[in-house]
Design a protein around this motif. Structure first.
Motif, PDB file in Angstrom:
ATOM      1  N   MET A 151      -8.852   4.955   8.171  1.00 37.97           N
ATOM      2  CA  MET A 151      -8.847   3.522   7.809  1.00 37.97           C
ATOM      3  C   MET A 151      -9.279   3.369   6.356  1.00 37.97           C
ATOM      4  N   VAL A 152      -8.788   2.314   5.700  1.00 37.97           N
ATOM      5  CA  VAL A 152      -9.262   2.006   4.345  1.00 37.97           C
ATOM      6  C   VAL A 152     -10.237   0.829   4.438  1.00 37.97           C
ATOM      7  N   HIS A 153     -11.063   0.664   3.405  1.00 36.95           N
ATOM      8  CA  HIS A 153     -12.000  -0.451   3.364  1.00 36.95           C
ATOM      9  C   HIS A 153     -11.202  -1.749   3.531  1.00 36.95           C
ATOM     10  N   GLU A 154     -11.665  -2.642   4.369  1.00 39.30           N
ATOM     11  CA  GLU A 154     -10.912  -3.872   4.680  1.00 39.30           C
ATOM     12  C   GLU A 154     -10.589  -4.672   3.410  1.00 39.30           C
ATOM     13  N   GLN A 155     -11.483  -4.593   2.430  1.00 38.09           N
ATOM     14  CA  GLN A 155     -11.237  -5.362   1.201  1.00 38.09           C
ATOM     15  C   GLN A 155     -10.046  -4.825   0.424  1.00 38.09           C
ATOM     16  N   MET A 156      -9.655  -3.573   0.682  1.00 38.77           N
ATOM     17  CA  MET A 156      -8.523  -3.001  -0.068  1.00 38.77           C
ATOM     18  C   MET A 156      -7.228  -3.697   0.292  1.00 38.77           C
ATOM     19  N   HIS A 157      -7.232  -4.406   1.426  1.00 38.97           N
ATOM     20  CA  HIS A 157      -6.012  -5.142   1.802  1.00 38.97           C
ATOM     21  C   HIS A 157      -5.663  -6.165   0.726  1.00 38.97           C
ATOM     22  N   TYR A 158      -6.716  -6.679   0.054  1.00 42.60           N
ATOM     23  CA  TYR A 158      -6.454  -7.743  -0.922  1.00 42.60           C
ATOM     24  C   TYR A 158      -5.693  -7.225  -2.137  1.00 42.60           C
ATOM     25  N   PHE A 159      -5.844  -5.930  -2.454  1.00 47.26           N
ATOM     26  CA  PHE A 159      -5.139  -5.400  -3.630  1.00 47.26           C
ATOM     27  C   PHE A 159      -3.639  -5.614  -3.496  1.00 47.26           C
ATOM     28  N   PHE A 160      -3.143  -5.438  -2.274  1.00 46.36           N
ATOM     29  CA  PHE A 160      -1.681  -5.522  -2.082  1.00 46.36           C
ATOM     30  C   PHE A 160      -1.189  -6.918  -2.400  1.00 46.36           C
ATOM     31  N   ARG A 161      -2.024  -7.929  -2.117  1.00 52.14           N
ATOM     32  CA  ARG A 161      -1.591  -9.329  -2.297  1.00 52.14           C
ATOM     33  C   ARG A 161      -1.249  -9.620  -3.760  1.00 52.14           C
ATOM     34  N   GLY A 162      -1.808  -8.819  -4.660  1.00 50.02           N
ATOM     35  CA  GLY A 162      -1.554  -9.093  -6.074  1.00 50.02           C
ATOM     36  C   GLY A 162      -0.205  -8.587  -6.552  1.00 50.02           C
ATOM     37  N   PHE A 163       0.451  -7.749  -5.741  1.00 47.27           N
ATOM     38  CA  PHE A 163       1.743  -7.187  -6.157  1.00 47.27           C
ATOM     39  C   PHE A 163       2.891  -8.085  -5.702  1.00 47.27           C
ATOM     40  N   ARG A 164       3.962  -8.102  -6.477  1.00 49.35           N
ATOM     41  CA  ARG A 164       5.178  -8.800  -5.993  1.00 49.35           C
ATOM     42  C   ARG A 164       5.662  -8.063  -4.758  1.00 49.35           C
ATOM     43  N   ARG A 165       6.282  -8.774  -3.838  1.00 51.68           N
ATOM     44  CA  ARG A 165       6.753  -8.149  -2.592  1.00 51.68           C
ATOM     45  C   ARG A 165       7.790  -7.047  -2.883  1.00 51.68           C
ATOM     46  N   ASP A 166       8.533  -7.257  -4.007  1.00 50.20           N
ATOM     47  CA  ASP A 166       9.608  -6.271  -4.266  1.00 50.20           C
ATOM     48  C   ASP A 166       9.126  -5.147  -5.193  1.00 50.20           C
ATOM     49  N   SER A 167       7.799  -5.042  -5.347  1.00 53.80           N
ATOM     50  CA  SER A 167       7.278  -3.928  -6.166  1.00 53.80           C
ATOM     51  C   SER A 167       7.669  -2.600  -5.532  1.00 53.80           C
ATOM     52  N   HIS A 168       7.942  -1.595  -6.362  1.00 55.25           N
ATOM     53  CA  HIS A 168       8.241  -0.271  -5.806  1.00 55.25           C
ATOM     54  C   HIS A 168       6.949   0.261  -5.163  1.00 55.25           C
ATOM     55  N   PRO A 169       7.031   0.809  -3.961  1.00 57.45           N
ATOM     56  CA  PRO A 169       5.809   1.302  -3.304  1.00 57.45           C
ATOM     57  C   PRO A 169       5.020   2.304  -4.150  1.00 57.45           C
ATOM     58  N   MET A 170       5.691   3.005  -5.054  1.00 55.12           N
ATOM     59  CA  MET A 170       4.950   3.930  -5.916  1.00 55.12           C
ATOM     60  C   MET A 170       4.057   3.158  -6.888  1.00 55.12           C
ATOM     61  N   ALA A 171       4.510   1.996  -7.338  1.00 54.53           N
ATOM     62  CA  ALA A 171       3.668   1.165  -8.224  1.00 54.53           C
ATOM     63  C   ALA A 171       2.424   0.725  -7.471  1.00 54.53           C
ATOM     64  N   THR A 172       2.634   0.326  -6.227  1.00 55.81           N
ATOM     65  CA  THR A 172       1.499  -0.109  -5.400  1.00 55.81           C
ATOM     66  C   THR A 172       0.538   1.051  -5.160  1.00 55.81           C
ATOM     67  N   MET A 173       1.101   2.229  -4.902  1.00 56.52           N
ATOM     68  CA  MET A 173       0.233   3.379  -4.595  1.00 56.52           C
ATOM     69  C   MET A 173      -0.587   3.785  -5.801  1.00 56.52           C
ATOM     70  N   VAL A 174       0.039   3.773  -6.980  1.00 55.27           N
ATOM     71  CA  VAL A 174      -0.724   4.125  -8.190  1.00 55.27           C
ATOM     72  C   VAL A 174      -1.910   3.162  -8.327  1.00 55.27           C
ATOM     73  N   GLY A 175      -1.617   1.881  -8.111  1.00 59.01           N
ATOM     74  CA  GLY A 175      -2.671   0.862  -8.268  1.00 59.01           C
ATOM     75  C   GLY A 175      -3.754   0.965  -7.224  1.00 59.01           C
ATOM     76  N   VAL A 176      -3.355   1.096  -5.965  1.00 65.86           N
ATOM     77  CA  VAL A 176      -4.351   1.049  -4.882  1.00 65.86           C
ATOM     78  C   VAL A 176      -5.155   2.352  -4.824  1.00 65.86           C
ATOM     79  N   VAL A 177      -4.485   3.490  -5.051  1.00 62.15           N
ATOM     80  CA  VAL A 177      -5.237   4.764  -5.028  1.00 62.15           C
ATOM     81  C   VAL A 177      -6.212   4.797  -6.204  1.00 62.15           C
ATOM     82  N   GLY A 178      -5.756   4.301  -7.345  1.00 55.22           N
ATOM     83  CA  GLY A 178      -6.690   4.218  -8.484  1.00 55.22           C
ATOM     84  C   GLY A 178      -7.863   3.316  -8.148  1.00 55.22           C
ATOM     85  N   ALA A 179      -7.589   2.273  -7.374  1.00 53.54           N
ATOM     86  CA  ALA A 179      -8.651   1.315  -7.008  1.00 53.54           C
ATOM     87  C   ALA A 179      -9.654   1.939  -6.031  1.00 53.54           C
ATOM     88  N   MET A 180      -9.276   3.036  -5.387  1.00 51.95           N
ATOM     89  CA  MET A 180     -10.249   3.717  -4.504  1.00 51.95           C
ATOM     90  C   MET A 180     -11.469   4.121  -5.315  1.00 51.95           C
TER      91      MET A 180
END
Ligand code: SDX
Length: 393
Positions: free
Chosen positions: A77-106
């Protein structure tokens, strides 16, 4: 005559490092994880067992495997607050863009508790990354398709858990197809590590400054995204779909041979392998097996891939340059058959390669003699000259 540049013989760089994790013989087309041939592991092992092997150097006993699997499962499981990071991305963002951002946010969640000089904290970071990357990749996929995130299930194995987090929806029961989870687990094993490839070298270089491991893995994900590297699996399937039918293959072979076209056959060629990539052989067999079991062995994309391989391997241009199919040539066909969009192919490569990145990072950090990476250059610019006022230029 031109200047003679000489480098300081004491010059060191992380580009040339010693490692006992993975061995590649590019001429023989051989790949060993801690001495074990990749085809034997793909046939007999599973991804988490390969993770143990890459991290600790030996295959686990049954008790060690059970303990390792329990530790990874506990951290999926990831920290529940990490769910909020995804909300900042456009829905059509490439999943790799999201992963770079969220993994960096770890780093923001676990950095304060990660002293890279403490072996136990390095171990915890490694487990957290191996455990959480599939969850984050699945969340990136769910976010892109507008479906609710699915929590990991502790009763599912590693690959099945990822399939469940990607394809389960709250309104109905999702039953994991064992054919797909076995094939996905095999794909993960085949991508787990690969010596000092571009993204692993990126992780090592970032880690050599003492940066926290979450930020280093985010840097590796960013590098992997490129179409010359991990992004090739997405580009390859899109190329095969664009070719569409075997009668159009010669047109694409001609483009690939035309230097001015800027087009390269995706999934073909390699910096090191000048023979078959052993992973491509296993992947091709797996594609036949999985599509056959699913009753779609006549999948047009698979037929195009096989004919393209046959034609290229008889063509002087490819033969003379020792260009063979690489790991990315058949993987997309299998992932497509599982129901993944092409945008999820490289995220799956990234979550699979996380263990290789972190094993190589641990190896480097644990080496007391390691220094910050500092590649040098061959300067070919202007010689020393004096500043000129703008009125005299
Ligand atoms: C991965 O390093 C790793 O280990 C990476 C990886 C891993 O597990 O981490 O294995 C994963 O990245 C696999 C590679 C995925 N990339 C692709 O499939 C993209 C398509 N392939 C290429 O762009 C290319 O083959 C590279 C990037 C993989 C290697 O590029 P190089 O180093 O330029 O290839 P080369 O030096 O061996 O090329 C020799 C010749 C050149 O032509 P000439 O200048 O001699 O006339 O072959 C040509 C190249 O232009 N060439 C191709 C080609 N690949 C090389 N021509 C057409 N199609 C291709 N795919």
């Amino acid at each position: 005559e031109g200047d003679v540049f000489t480098f300081d013989p004491g010059f060191t760089s992380t580009a040339a490092c010693e490692s006992d994790i993975t061995y590649i013989d590019g001429d023989k087309g051989e790949l060993l994880y801690r001495g074990y041939p990749i085809d034997q592991l793909a046939e007999n092992s599973h991804h988490l067992e390969v993770c143990f092997l890459l991290l600790y150097g030996e295959l686990p006993t049954a008790a060690q495997m059970a303990d390792f699997e329990a530790r990874v499962t506990k951290h999926t499981m990831v920290h529940e607050q990490m769910h909020y990071f995804f909300r900042g991305f456009r829905r059509d963002s490439h999943p790799m863009a999201t992963m770079v951002g969220v993994v960096g946010a770890m780093s923001a969640f676990y950095h304060d508790s990660t002293d890279v000089n403490d072996p136990w904290q390095r171990e915890v970071a490694a487990i957290r990354l191996i455990a959480k990357l599939p969850t984050i990749a699945a969340m990136a996929f769910k976010y892109s398709v507008g479906q609710p995130f699915q929590y990991p299930r502790n009763n599912l194995d590693y690959a099945s858990n990822f399939l469940h987090m990607c394809f389960a929806v709250p309104c109905e029961e999702y039953v994991v197809n064992p054919i797909l989870s076995k094939a996905l687990d095999r794909i993960m094993m085949l991508h787990a590590d690969h010596e000092q490839n571009a993204s692993t070298s990126t992780v090592r270089l970032a880690g050599s400054s003492g940066a926290n491991p979450f930020a280093c893995i985010a840097a590796g994900i960013a590098c992997l995204w490129g179409p010359a590297h991990g992004g090739a699996n997405q580009a390859c399937l899109e190329m095969l779909r664009e070719i569409g039918t075997v009668d159009r293959i010669p047109e694409y072979i001609a483009r690939a041979k035309d230097k001015n076209s800027g087009f390269r056959l995706m999934g073909f060629g390699h910096r090191v392998y000048k023979n078959f990539d052993p992973r491509a052989k296993v992947m091709k067999e797996s594609a036949d097996e999985v599509l056959g079991l699913l009753g779609i062995e006549n999948n047009p994309t698979l037929q195009v891939a096989k004919e393209l391989e046959r034609i290229a391997l008889e063509d002087e241009f490819f033969v003379s340059r020792k260009l063979y199919p690489n790991v990315d040539f058949y993987s997309g066909i299998i992932l497509d058959a599982m129901g993944f969009p092409t945008s999820m192919f490289t995220p799956i490569f990234a979550l699979s390669r996380t263990v290789g990145w972190i094993a190589q990072w641990k190896e480097m950090i644990a080496d007391p003699t390691q220094k910050i990476g500092r590649p040098r250059q061959l300067y070919i610019g202007a010689p020393r000259r004096d500043y000129q006022d703008v009125r005299h230029r």
